[in-house]
Write a protein that holds these residues in place. Structure first.
Motif, PDB file in Angstrom:
ATOM      1  N   ILE A 214      85.467 -15.747  56.307  1.00  0.00           N
ATOM      2  CA  ILE A 214      85.029 -17.088  56.714  1.00  0.00           C
ATOM      3  C   ILE A 214      83.509 -17.067  56.855  1.00  0.00           C
ATOM      4  CG2 ILE A 214      85.145 -18.873  58.487  1.00  0.00           C
ATOM      5  CD1 ILE A 214      87.924 -17.686  59.295  1.00  0.00           C
ATOM      6  N   LEU A 215      82.846 -18.049  56.236  1.00  0.00           N
ATOM      7  CA  LEU A 215      81.404 -18.233  56.432  1.00  0.00           C
ATOM      8  C   LEU A 215      81.208 -19.580  57.094  1.00  0.00           C
ATOM      9  CD1 LEU A 215      81.591 -16.824  53.217  1.00  0.00           C
ATOM     10  CD2 LEU A 215      79.477 -16.116  54.312  1.00  0.00           C
ATOM     11  N   CYS A 216      80.439 -19.625  58.167  1.00  0.00           N
ATOM     12  CA  CYS A 216      80.456 -20.825  58.996  1.00  0.00           C
ATOM     13  C   CYS A 216      79.078 -21.198  59.532  1.00  0.00           C
ATOM     14  CB  CYS A 216      81.415 -20.574  60.164  1.00  0.00           C
ATOM     15  SG  CYS A 216      81.671 -21.985  61.218  1.00  0.00           S
ATOM     16  N   ASP A 217      78.737 -22.472  59.414  1.00  0.00           N
ATOM     17  CA  ASP A 217      77.528 -23.045  60.002  1.00  0.00           C
ATOM     18  C   ASP A 217      77.762 -23.226  61.515  1.00  0.00           C
ATOM     19  OD1 ASP A 217      75.083 -24.354  60.235  1.00  0.00           O
ATOM     20  OD2 ASP A 217      75.819 -26.256  59.446  1.00  0.00           O
ATOM     21  N   ILE A 218      76.713 -23.520  62.260  1.00  0.00           N
ATOM     22  CA  ILE A 218      76.896 -23.805  63.702  1.00  0.00           C
ATOM     23  C   ILE A 218      76.810 -25.312  63.969  1.00  0.00           C
ATOM     24  CG2 ILE A 218      75.848 -23.589  65.994  1.00  0.00           C
ATOM     25  CD1 ILE A 218      75.366 -20.677  65.464  1.00  0.00           C
ATOM     26  N   ASN A 219      75.691 -25.932  63.595  1.00  0.00           N
ATOM     27  CA  ASN A 219      75.512 -27.357  63.918  1.00  0.00           C
ATOM     28  C   ASN A 219      76.307 -28.233  62.958  1.00  0.00           C
ATOM     29  OD1 ASN A 219      73.771 -26.924  66.063  1.00  0.00           O
ATOM     30  ND2 ASN A 219      71.951 -26.961  64.770  1.00  0.00           N
ATOM     31  N   MET A 220      77.427 -28.720  63.448  1.00  0.00           N
ATOM     32  CA  MET A 220      78.266 -29.608  62.639  1.00  0.00           C
ATOM     33  C   MET A 220      78.861 -30.673  63.550  1.00  0.00           C
ATOM     34  SD  MET A 220      80.375 -26.894  60.263  1.00  0.00           S
ATOM     35  CE  MET A 220      80.910 -25.889  61.658  1.00  0.00           C
ATOM     36  N   PRO A 221      79.160 -31.848  63.002  1.00  0.00           N
ATOM     37  CA  PRO A 221      79.824 -32.867  63.818  1.00  0.00           C
ATOM     38  C   PRO A 221      81.280 -32.494  64.080  1.00  0.00           C
ATOM     39  CG  PRO A 221      79.601 -33.609  61.555  1.00  0.00           C
ATOM     40  CD  PRO A 221      78.888 -32.293  61.637  1.00  0.00           C
ATOM     41  N   VAL A 222      81.903 -33.217  64.969  1.00  0.00           N
ATOM     42  CA  VAL A 222      83.329 -33.103  65.340  1.00  0.00           C
ATOM     43  C   VAL A 222      83.606 -31.801  66.112  1.00  0.00           C
ATOM     44  CG1 VAL A 222      85.745 -33.229  64.606  1.00  0.00           C
ATOM     45  CG2 VAL A 222      83.979 -34.455  63.311  1.00  0.00           C
ATOM     46  N   MET A 223      83.499 -30.669  65.452  1.00  0.00           N
ATOM     47  CA  MET A 223      83.630 -29.374  66.145  1.00  0.00           C
ATOM     48  C   MET A 223      82.586 -28.416  65.569  1.00  0.00           C
ATOM     49  SD  MET A 223      86.714 -26.568  66.289  1.00  0.00           S
ATOM     50  CE  MET A 223      87.914 -27.611  67.100  1.00  0.00           C
TER      51      MET A 223
ATOM     52  N   VAL B 165      84.738 -20.714  66.019  1.00  0.00           N
ATOM     53  CA  VAL B 165      84.925 -19.252  66.072  1.00  0.00           C
ATOM     54  C   VAL B 165      85.793 -18.883  67.277  1.00  0.00           C
ATOM     55  CG1 VAL B 165      83.749 -17.027  66.300  1.00  0.00           C
ATOM     56  CG2 VAL B 165      82.782 -18.787  64.839  1.00  0.00           C
ATOM     57  N   ARG B 166      85.552 -19.560  68.403  1.00  0.00           N
ATOM     58  CA  ARG B 166      86.360 -19.272  69.604  1.00  0.00           C
ATOM     59  C   ARG B 166      87.842 -19.579  69.360  1.00  0.00           C
ATOM     60  NH1 ARG B 166      82.008 -22.327  72.143  1.00  0.00           N
ATOM     61  NH2 ARG B 166      80.434 -20.830  72.817  1.00  0.00           N
ATOM     62  N   GLN B 167      88.105 -20.599  68.511  1.00  0.00           N
ATOM     63  CA  GLN B 167      89.499 -21.034  68.324  1.00  0.00           C
ATOM     64  C   GLN B 167      90.210 -20.353  67.161  1.00  0.00           C
ATOM     65  OE1 GLN B 167      90.557 -25.106  68.746  1.00  0.00           O
ATOM     66  NE2 GLN B 167      88.878 -25.586  70.150  1.00  0.00           N
ATOM     67  N   VAL B 168      89.476 -19.620  66.349  1.00  0.00           N
ATOM     68  CA  VAL B 168      90.105 -18.999  65.174  1.00  0.00           C
ATOM     69  C   VAL B 168      91.262 -18.089  65.573  1.00  0.00           C
ATOM     70  CG1 VAL B 168      89.735 -17.254  63.373  1.00  0.00           C
ATOM     71  CG2 VAL B 168      88.171 -19.172  63.561  1.00  0.00           C
ATOM     72  N   SER B 169      91.098 -17.380  66.698  1.00  0.00           N
ATOM     73  CA  SER B 169      92.144 -16.425  67.086  1.00  0.00           C
ATOM     74  C   SER B 169      93.440 -17.109  67.514  1.00  0.00           C
ATOM     75  CB  SER B 169      91.639 -15.526  68.215  1.00  0.00           C
ATOM     76  OG  SER B 169      91.316 -16.323  69.334  1.00  0.00           O
TER      77      SER B 169
ATOM     78  N   VAL C  79      90.172 -12.009  60.960  1.00  0.00           N
ATOM     79  CA  VAL C  79      89.464 -12.266  59.689  1.00  0.00           C
ATOM     80  C   VAL C  79      87.961 -12.262  59.960  1.00  0.00           C
ATOM     81  CG1 VAL C  79      89.008 -14.004  57.906  1.00  0.00           C
ATOM     82  CG2 VAL C  79      91.348 -13.586  58.666  1.00  0.00           C
ATOM     83  N   PRO C  80      87.182 -11.511  59.177  1.00  0.00           N
ATOM     84  CA  PRO C  80      85.742 -11.470  59.450  1.00  0.00           C
ATOM     85  C   PRO C  80      85.066 -12.829  59.265  1.00  0.00           C
ATOM     86  CG  PRO C  80      86.277 -10.253  57.443  1.00  0.00           C
ATOM     87  CD  PRO C  80      87.577 -10.626  58.085  1.00  0.00           C
ATOM     88  N   ILE C  81      84.226 -13.160  60.238  1.00  0.00           N
ATOM     89  CA  ILE C  81      83.480 -14.426  60.206  1.00  0.00           C
ATOM     90  C   ILE C  81      81.993 -14.101  60.202  1.00  0.00           C
ATOM     91  CG2 ILE C  81      83.018 -16.607  61.391  1.00  0.00           C
ATOM     92  CD1 ILE C  81      85.692 -16.213  62.898  1.00  0.00           C
TER      93      ILE C  81
ATOM     94  N   LEU D 167      78.397 -13.756  68.275  1.00  0.00           N
ATOM     95  CA  LEU D 167      79.003 -12.422  68.205  1.00  0.00           C
ATOM     96  C   LEU D 167      80.021 -12.225  69.328  1.00  0.00           C
ATOM     97  CD1 LEU D 167      75.896 -10.230  67.234  1.00  0.00           C
ATOM     98  CD2 LEU D 167      77.614 -11.236  65.729  1.00  0.00           C
ATOM     99  N   THR D 168      79.710 -12.782  70.505  1.00  0.00           N
ATOM    100  CA  THR D 168      80.653 -12.686  71.626  1.00  0.00           C
ATOM    101  C   THR D 168      81.946 -13.447  71.314  1.00  0.00           C
ATOM    102  OG1 THR D 168      78.787 -12.564  73.145  1.00  0.00           O
ATOM    103  CG2 THR D 168      80.916 -13.114  74.113  1.00  0.00           C
ATOM    104  N   ALA D 169      81.779 -14.584  70.625  1.00  0.00           N
ATOM    105  CA  ALA D 169      82.964 -15.397  70.296  1.00  0.00           C
ATOM    106  C   ALA D 169      83.827 -14.740  69.223  1.00  0.00           C
ATOM    107  CB  ALA D 169      82.513 -16.782  69.833  1.00  0.00           C
ATOM    108  N   GLY D 170      83.250 -13.807  68.490  1.00  0.00           N
ATOM    109  CA  GLY D 170      84.065 -13.116  67.480  1.00  0.00           C
ATOM    110  C   GLY D 170      83.462 -13.022  66.100  1.00  0.00           C
ATOM    111  N   ALA D 171      82.260 -13.595  65.903  1.00  0.00           N
ATOM    112  CA  ALA D 171      81.633 -13.478  64.577  1.00  0.00           C
ATOM    113  C   ALA D 171      81.223 -12.029  64.338  1.00  0.00           C
ATOM    114  CB  ALA D 171      80.418 -14.395  64.486  1.00  0.00           C
ATOM    115  N   ARG D 172      81.211 -11.648  63.061  1.00  0.00           N
ATOM    116  CA  ARG D 172      80.875 -10.246  62.720  1.00  0.00           C
ATOM    117  C   ARG D 172      79.510 -10.139  62.057  1.00  0.00           C
ATOM    118  NH1 ARG D 172      85.907  -7.955  61.446  1.00  0.00           N
ATOM    119  NH2 ARG D 172      84.869  -6.043  60.769  1.00  0.00           N
ATOM    120  N   GLY D 173      78.943 -11.260  61.692  1.00  0.00           N
ATOM    121  CA  GLY D 173      77.629 -11.242  61.055  1.00  0.00           C
ATOM    122  C   GLY D 173      76.898 -12.535  61.318  1.00  0.00           C
ATOM    123  N   TYR D 174      75.578 -12.537  61.107  1.00  0.00           N
ATOM    124  CA  TYR D 174      74.776 -13.725  61.419  1.00  0.00           C
ATOM    125  C   TYR D 174      73.619 -13.806  60.424  1.00  0.00           C
ATOM    126  CZ  TYR D 174      73.023 -17.296  64.672  1.00  0.00           C
ATOM    127  OH  TYR D 174      72.637 -18.484  65.267  1.00  0.00           O
ATOM    128  N   ILE D 175      73.586 -14.867  59.656  1.00  0.00           N
ATOM    129  CA  ILE D 175      72.528 -15.066  58.663  1.00  0.00           C
ATOM    130  C   ILE D 175      71.780 -16.349  59.011  1.00  0.00           C
ATOM    131  CG2 ILE D 175      72.023 -15.463  56.217  1.00  0.00           C
ATOM    132  CD1 ILE D 175      74.753 -14.093  55.603  1.00  0.00           C
TER     133      ILE D 175
END
Lengths: 160, 128
Positions: B54-63, B69-73, B81-83, B99-107
């Motif tokens: 999973i590759l994921c932005d942070i600033n998005m509408p709705v959620m 990331v907190r809810q993926v589990s 699944v690596p995020i 990273l605390t929420a569960g992400a494995r990388g940050y770009i």
């Protein structure tokens, strides 16, 4: 790169203009693979046929806008997507994302500000027939750069 | 490396295409690419599909991306699944939260295809 913002004796414009220009240059170089250069004052500003804007709240409060012509916005989208960029929606999306990355890159360079400044999602206006009224009536930092020979204006309007 | 099923979450469709292109440029063999424009759509996609990355932005509408990331589990098939976050937010607090929420990388955006390769390849195939 991070920039010390403790040098408060100078005006915002004097302090932040080179930081903003660097932020813009990096976004174009990394994401579009091309260099932009500051325009001479004698050159004409762009027709604001596309205006992307993003709000900043917190330690920095205001709005950052990126204006350019329809043709230039189309070229930016093509650089990002290749020939697949053919709709107005994609052109607006591309310019909004450029604005987003410039704002993020700018605030990330201001040490101590990045932690306490939030960005909105971008908004893009197409068409020139509008008036811009910002509630952030303070200082502003603005620059204009040439992208493949065409002007792009970037303005950061800050709340006083 | 096996073929990868990726979920790309970003409110910009242009950025989703750029991230997909960067994954291919990194030599990642993509079997299937799912797209979502916010965290809520991404959770729905995870309920209906199994993905490897999973590759994921942070600033998005709705959620936003951090809440996602907190809810993926909560989605059984997506546990571990690596995020990797891809975002304009570059502050240390955002990195720590992700990273605390569960992400494995940050770009951080703007990014190069090499940065995608550098951050994604090490986590591929390694469920936490």
């Amino acid at each position: 790169m991070s920039t010390d913002t403790s040098f408060i004796t100078r005006s915002h414009e004097e302090n932040w203009l080179p930081v903003l220009e660097l932020a813009i240059e990096e976004v174009f170089e990394i994401m579009l693979g091309c260099r932009v250069k500051p325009m001479a004052r004698s050159e004409s500003l762009p027709n604001a046929e596309f205006t992307a804007m993003i709000g900043l709240a917190g330690a920095l409060c205001g709005i950052l806008t990126v204006c350019c012509s329809h043709r230039t916005a189309g070229e930016i989208a093509k650089r990002m997507l290749g020939d697949a960029a053919d709709s107005e929606e994609q052109i607006a999306d591309a310019l909004g994302e450029i604005c987003n990355m410039i704002a993020g890159n700018f605030k990330n360079k201001l040490a101590g500000t990045d932690e306490r400044c939030m960005l909105s999602v971008p908004t893009v206006i197409s068409g020139e027939e509008y008036s811009f009224h910002s509630m952030a009536e303070g200082s502003s930092v603005e620059t204009a750069l040439l992208f493949e020979g065409a002007p792009i204006a970037v303005r950061l309007q800050l709340e006083s | 490396m096996d073929k990868i099923r990726a979920l790309i979450v970003d409110d910009s469709s242009v950025m989703r295409k750029i991230v997909e292109r960067s994954l291919r440029q990194a030599g990642i063999d993509l079997d299937k690419v799912l797209e979502a424009s916010n965290g809520a759509e991404a959770l729905t996609a995870l309920h209906e599909n199994v993905v490897d990355l999973i590759l994921c932005d942070i600033n998005m509408p709705v959620m936003d991306g951090l809440e996602f990331v907190r809810q993926v589990s909560t989605v059984e098939s997506a546990k571990g699944v690596p995020i990797v976050m891809i975002t304009t937010e570059g502050s240390e607090s955002h990195v720590v939260q992700a990273l605390t929420a569960g992400a494995r990388g940050y770009i951080r955006k703007p990014f190069t295809p090499d940065q995608v390769k550098e951050h994604v390849l090490p986590v591929l195939g390694k469920r936490s």
